[in-house]
Scaffold this motif. Structure first.
Motif, mmCIF file in Angstrom:
data_model
loop_
_atom_site.group_PDB
_atom_site.id
_atom_site.type_symbol
_atom_site.label_atom_id
_atom_site.label_comp_id
_atom_site.label_asym_id
_atom_site.label_seq_id
_atom_site.Cartn_x
_atom_site.Cartn_y
_atom_site.Cartn_z
ATOM 1 N N SER A 278 -0.228 -6.833 0.100
ATOM 2 C CA SER A 278 0.534 -5.623 -0.351
ATOM 3 C C SER A 278 1.886 -5.799 0.438
ATOM 4 N N TRP A 279 2.908 -6.028 -0.179
ATOM 5 C CA TRP A 279 4.137 -5.991 0.405
ATOM 6 C C TRP A 279 4.867 -4.797 0.297
ATOM 7 N N LEU A 280 5.472 -4.126 1.529
ATOM 8 C CA LEU A 280 6.146 -2.788 1.402
ATOM 9 C C LEU A 280 7.842 -3.516 1.868
ATOM 10 N N ASP A 281 8.996 -3.259 1.203
ATOM 11 C CA ASP A 281 10.181 -3.623 1.497
ATOM 12 C C ASP A 281 11.078 -2.492 1.420
ATOM 13 N N PRO A 282 12.374 -2.545 2.022
ATOM 14 C CA PRO A 282 13.148 -1.334 1.886
ATOM 15 C C PRO A 282 13.352 -1.275 0.237
#
Length: 367
Positions: A278-282
């Protein structure tokens, strides 16, 4: 994920997740974790927090603010828990990854909190979730079992100063930890700040975690910047995949030829990680998508508790706040909370203005 697509269970799960406090307290002991998992911060109103001090404490932390990446990660993890509920073996390891300050730790804790609440609706007295961080070890080794034992309360405090210095030379706690995890019905171990561990430091514990998953159904979620690469590199070392990879590829190729199956494109590329990430980006704010950033700002507006808070105090400065924070949730959270506390302490104004935001040394500026 749009609200219209949510099932009643998913909507309830997200609503509960968003009632969690943002405060980064020490949640690495069982009692502290249980307090966090069971705490629900109500929607803020002046009637909810009747004293100035109570509102000051609340505005220093606020509640978790919803955004698509967090909600998706939470729903995917919930689906994995429910789909694997009757399976003896735990689901495969998960990873939460992304740049620093994008809300990974909040997401990890929200996942563990949501699962524990679901378990405790049916059964109390278990320890369904273990929450640890990578312990600081300056000698290049990490005692992962010791950290789990700390959470479970299995390592008693030192009786005297000498015992404090001898603490790292305690007997092996692997059996005790394993016994408590098995008897307590633990189903998931959350490991935060994995970026503080090198792959070689993670290698010694991977097979122990595999044992817990296969024997007792305990899954692991790794979290941290670069977590996917760290865990994958450790897995390659732990399972000796370096030497066997070429032979396995050759076998797959022969079997494909034998079955008259076409050779897929990219077959010479390295094997992809099997870890679900699970990717969390700006959060972006541009012509193609301004709504996500605006929804986050409106979430903060709805969570603040100030007497004279202006309508759209944050969202009307969306472009400025995005430039100031770069779309990073941690920067935004600090900036908004600092502004709210400052507004309460200075002349009782209790509003957030552009002038006040510009005075605070949080996030990016032009100086």
């Amino acid at each position: 994920m749009k609200a219209a697509t949510l099932t009643p269970h998913e909507a309830q799960l997200l609503a509960h997740a968003h009632s969690a406090p943002l405060q980064m307290a020490n949640l690495f002991t069982l009692d502290d974790w249980n307090s966090f998992a069971r705490e629900e911060v109500p929607k803020p109103t002046l009637a909810t927090f009747t004293t100035h001090e109570a509102r000051l404490i609340y505005n220093s932390h606020l509640r978790i603010v919803s955004h698509p990446a967090l909600d998706n990660a939470l729903l995917r993890a919930s689906l994995a828990f429910r789909a694997n509920e009757l399976r003896k073996e735990g689901f495969l390891d998960m990873v939460i990854d992304g740049p620093p300050g994008t809300g990974k730790s909040f997401t990890l804790r929200a996942i563990g909190r949501a699962y524990q609440v679901e378990v405790e609706k049916k059964e109390r007295g278990r320890i369904p979730v273990v929450h640890i961080t990578v312990p600081p070890d300056t000698d290049g080794t990490i005692n992962w079992i010791w950290e789990i034992a700390c959470f479970l309360g299995l390592n008693p405090p030192p009786k005297d100063p000498q015992a404090l210095f001898d603490q790292r030379r305690v007997p092996d706690l692997t059996y005790a930890v394993t016994h408590v995890l098995a008897r307590s019905g633990t189903r998931v171990i959350l490991i935060d700040d994995i970026q503080r561990a090198a792959p070689d430091q993670l290698v010694p514990v991977l097979h122990y975690l595999d044992f817990l998953r296969s024997r007792y159904g305990i899954a692991v979620i790794f979290c941290g910047t670069g977590a996917a690469g760290i865990v994958q590199a450790a897995r390659v070392r732990a399972d000796h995949l370096m030497g066997s990879d070429a032979g396995l590829r050759e076998r797959v190729k022969k079997q494909r030829v034998k079955a008259n199956a076409p050779d897929p494109k990219g077959s010479t590329e390295p094997a992809l990680s099997l870890l679900p990430v699970s990717w969390l980006d700006p959060i972006h704010c541009h012509e193609g998508d301004q709504e996500t950033w605006l929804s986050v700002l409106k979430g903060f507006e709805g969570n603040l508790c100030l007497r004279n808070f202006s309508t759209h105090a944050l969202s009307k400065h969306a472009a400025y706040l995005h430039k100031r924070t770069g779309g990073y949730l941690k920067q935004l959270s600090h900036l908004v909370c600092h502004a709210a506390v400052d507004a309460m302490r200075e002349n009782g104004e209790e509003d957030i203005t552009l002038e006040r935001l510009e005075l605070l040394r949080v996030g990016r500026d032009n100086d």
